[in-house]
Design an enzyme around this catalytic site. Structure first.
Site, PDB file in Angstrom:
ATOM      1  N   LYS A  46      30.482  -2.939 -60.964  1.00 49.56           N
ATOM      2  CA  LYS A  46      31.624  -2.917 -60.166  1.00 49.56           C
ATOM      3  C   LYS A  46      32.599  -1.797 -60.613  1.00 49.56           C
ATOM      4  O   LYS A  46      32.308  -1.241 -61.609  1.00 49.56           O
ATOM      5  CB  LYS A  46      32.749  -4.400 -60.751  1.00 49.56           C
ATOM      6  CG  LYS A  46      34.102  -4.296 -59.856  1.00 49.56           C
ATOM      7  CD  LYS A  46      34.680  -5.613 -60.345  1.00 49.56           C
ATOM      8  CE  LYS A  46      36.050  -5.716 -59.713  1.00 49.56           C
ATOM      9  NZ  LYS A  46      36.736  -7.031 -60.290  1.00 49.56           N
ATOM     10  N   SER A  90      37.998 -10.361 -56.477  1.00 51.27           N
ATOM     11  CA  SER A  90      38.371  -8.772 -56.327  1.00 51.27           C
ATOM     12  C   SER A  90      36.925  -8.296 -56.408  1.00 51.27           C
ATOM     13  O   SER A  90      36.859  -7.233 -55.867  1.00 51.27           O
ATOM     14  CB  SER A  90      39.232  -8.297 -57.114  1.00 51.27           C
ATOM     15  OG  SER A  90      38.623  -8.309 -58.584  1.00 51.27           O
ATOM     16  N   SER A 123      38.160 -13.689 -59.884  1.00 52.95           N
ATOM     17  CA  SER A 123      37.375 -12.538 -59.088  1.00 52.95           C
ATOM     18  C   SER A 123      35.758 -12.548 -59.361  1.00 52.95           C
ATOM     19  O   SER A 123      35.233 -11.392 -58.700  1.00 52.95           O
ATOM     20  CB  SER A 123      38.081 -11.117 -59.488  1.00 52.95           C
ATOM     21  OG  SER A 123      39.280 -11.105 -59.017  1.00 52.95           O
TER      22      SER A 123
END
Lengths: 490, 95
Positions: A76, A151, A175
């Site tokens: 990420k 997210s 997330s």
């Protein structure tokens, strides 16, 4: 190669069926082929991936390979990667080349895992749909008109479409778990403090926790073992021994006590999602588990408390982004205040600005007690609810989200509506507990995730429980048809 | 609750965020909705409950006061929008 587990890949690398360079190139080719449709990557690091793969091949040839040596992964874009842009999905950090590695990156580098690239995400991890990225929306591989969750949506879409065998994520309010559920993969958010936050760009420091996405609990266990552990560079890192999370995967579930919080099955939960969750629970009953109804009475207060605590911490954390030392800087500032206001106003997106302002107000003189202090008291109540439940049950199960993936744009004008969809995930972050999502059904060709919540440092048990389900089910092996094509074939 | 345009402008100034008029208008609505959501917390009497700032009951770890990290000023300053002679540049503050 994209359908194999990490241990199968490791065995193939060891036997010489293919090299890490070939394996890494195979996934780079898949990224090259499919990323345009998904927008899951912000940066692809072909060259460094292949050079690290070459180093891994040398290690394998020398007989010094570990369980993960030579297996590529994606990060990420919130984990700092030395010499590689680390944007946090924001225009503010579009030009930010991280000057050091996050501890998670250091650890997985040491494990010999080549980095394929950095995945798309909601700006500074604020969002539940991945619609808040400066780099555009990520598409759900199961239906390109739908959100992949957020997210960590880029990481989830990447693993779901098998563009990388595994990927890292972070979870502040769901997330990791929510995008894992929306894309039909397995994702685990460990206990707060288990994985170092050093070099992980902070959103809400008392809630943020790094974790991992994989196609199975078995794969997640391998990577989580490698990325966990005490880190003196993170002042909140837990001084708690890390077991080999793979060692107990095969344990029997006979006598396991599973708690079902009645508040997680009330109004608002989609009927078909509920049915899918109940069927999964039934599978556990057949494996010898005892199902016990429990109550987490303060659940309805979790959303209001979270949307005070998280913005308060975010307004403080993001104040460092001032356009002076790094990041975006506005042009022709007339004075210092103008410099700060326009650098931040021009570079932050709508949702980030919203949360900064909510936090600023909640922490401002005269309102602190009514909002921030009150929210921290509710946080205590929520945490105590869980501890009371764990006196009678080993783990808690329920849905991850009230619905399957929604359409892109469906909720983007309704921030509060979007926040409400976090109802089943955010209590866990307030309490600092570990939790995970695993795929247990498909409703109208969209995945449904089952949530497993454990007590502090009980990740091994949770992974065992998830793994046992995946021995009797094939939901985790489903791949969206459009992405299940091997190299060369059509 | 309902936040006025002036209140939103004040919050934006405190947060150092430049907003245009349309943004101010939109935020006055969405922030009001969020504080209505937050007001749901008032349904519970929390008198006497100890606030929980953090999931762990730990005290701050201390370490020996010795040099541990190398000086990487040049590397870090290479990221800055504007520097001069090892200093970060900002708009003039003192006339």
């Amino acid at each position: 190669m994209h359908t194999k587990s990490l241990s199968e890949l490791a065995a193939d690398l060891k036997s010489g069926a293919y090299s890490s360079v070939e394996l890494t190139q195979y996934f780079l080719d898949r990224i090259n082929r499919y990323n345009t449709a998904l927008n899951a990557f912000i940066t692809v690091t072909d060259e460094s991936a292949l050079s690290r793969a070459k180093a891994a091949d040398e290690q394998i040839a020398a007989g010094s390979a570990g369980a993960l040596t030579g297996i590529p992964l994606a990060y990420k874009d919130i984990f700092c990667t030395d010499g590689v842009r680390t944007s946090a999905g924001s225009k503010m950090l579009d030009n930010f080349i991280a000057p050091y590695n996050a501890t998670v990156v250091e650890k997985l580098n040491q494990a010999g895992m080549p980095m394929l690239g950095k995945t798309n995400m909601d700006e500074f991890a604020m969002g539940s749909s991945n619609e808040n990225s400066y780099y555009g929306v990520v598409k759900n591989p199961w239906d390109l008109a739908r959100i992949p969750g957020g997210s960590s949506g880029g990481s989830a879409a990447t693993v779901a479409a098998r563009l990388s065998p595994v990927a890292t994520g972070t979870d502040t309010g769901g997330s990791i778990r929510q995008p894992a559920a929306m894309t039909g993969i397995t994702g685990i958010k460990p206990t707060y403090g288990r994985v170092s936050r050093f070099g992980m760009i902070a959103y809400a420091s008392s809630l943020d926790q790094g974790g991992v996405f994989g196609t199975s609990a078995e794969d997640c266990a391998l990577v989580l073992t490698a990325m966990s552990g005490f880190d003196e560079k993170d002042s909140t890192s837990a001084e708690h021994a890390v077991p080999d999370f793979s060692a107990s995967l095969k344990d029997s579930l006979a006598g396991l006590k599973i708690g079902l919080p009645k508040e997680y099955f009330e109004e608002g939960l989609d009927a078909q999602v509920e049915k899918s969750i109940q069927e999964a629970i039934e599978a556990y009953r057949k494996m010898g588990a005892e199902i016990i109804e429990i109550s987490l009475p303060n659940t309805p207060l979790a959303i209001p408390a979270y949307y005070v605590v998280a913005p308060a911490e975010c307004s403080s954390n993001l104040s460092r982004l001032d356009g002076v030392r790094y990041g975006y800087r506005c042009e022709n500032a007339k004075d210092l205040t103008d410099h700060y206001m326009r650098s931040r106003g021009e570079a932050f997106g709508v949702e980030v600005k919203r949360r900064i302002m909510v936090g600023t107000y909640a922490l401002s003189a005269g309102y602190y007690d009514a909002y921030y202090l009150k929210a921290q008291q509710i946080r205590r109540l929520i945490s105590e609810d869980f501890q009371k439940a764990f006196e009678t049950v080993d783990v808690i199960m329920g849905p991850v989200a009230p619905n399957t993936a929604f359409k892109i744009g469906e909720k983007s004008d309704d921030p509060v509506g979007m926040y409400l969809s976090d109802i089943y995930t955010i209590s866990v972050n307030l309490a600092g507990l570990p939790a995970m999502s695993l795929p247990v059904a498909s409703v109208n060709n969209l995945p449904v995730g089952l949530q497993i919540i454990g007590n502090y440092f009980d990740e091994a048990k949770m992974l065992n429980i998830a793994h046992q389900y995946q021995q009797v089910s094939d939901h985790h092996q489903q791949i969206p048809t459009a992405f299940d094509v091997t190299r060369g074939g059509e | 609750m309902s936040l006025t345009i002036e209140e939103v402008k004040k919050i934006a100034l405190l947060a150092r965020l430049a907003l245009n008029d349309d943004e101010v208008q939109a935020y006055s609505e969405s922030l009001s909705d969020i504080f209505d959501l937050a007001a749901q917390m008032n349904a519970v009497d929390t008198t006497g409950i100890e606030p929980m700032a953090h999931p762990q009951d730990i005290s701050q770890r201390l370490r020996e006061d010795i040099v541990t990290a190398s000086d990487e000023r040049e590397k870090f300053q290479s990221l800055a929008p504007a520097t001069e002679a090892g200093l970060y540049l900002i708009p003039r503050v003192i006339e």
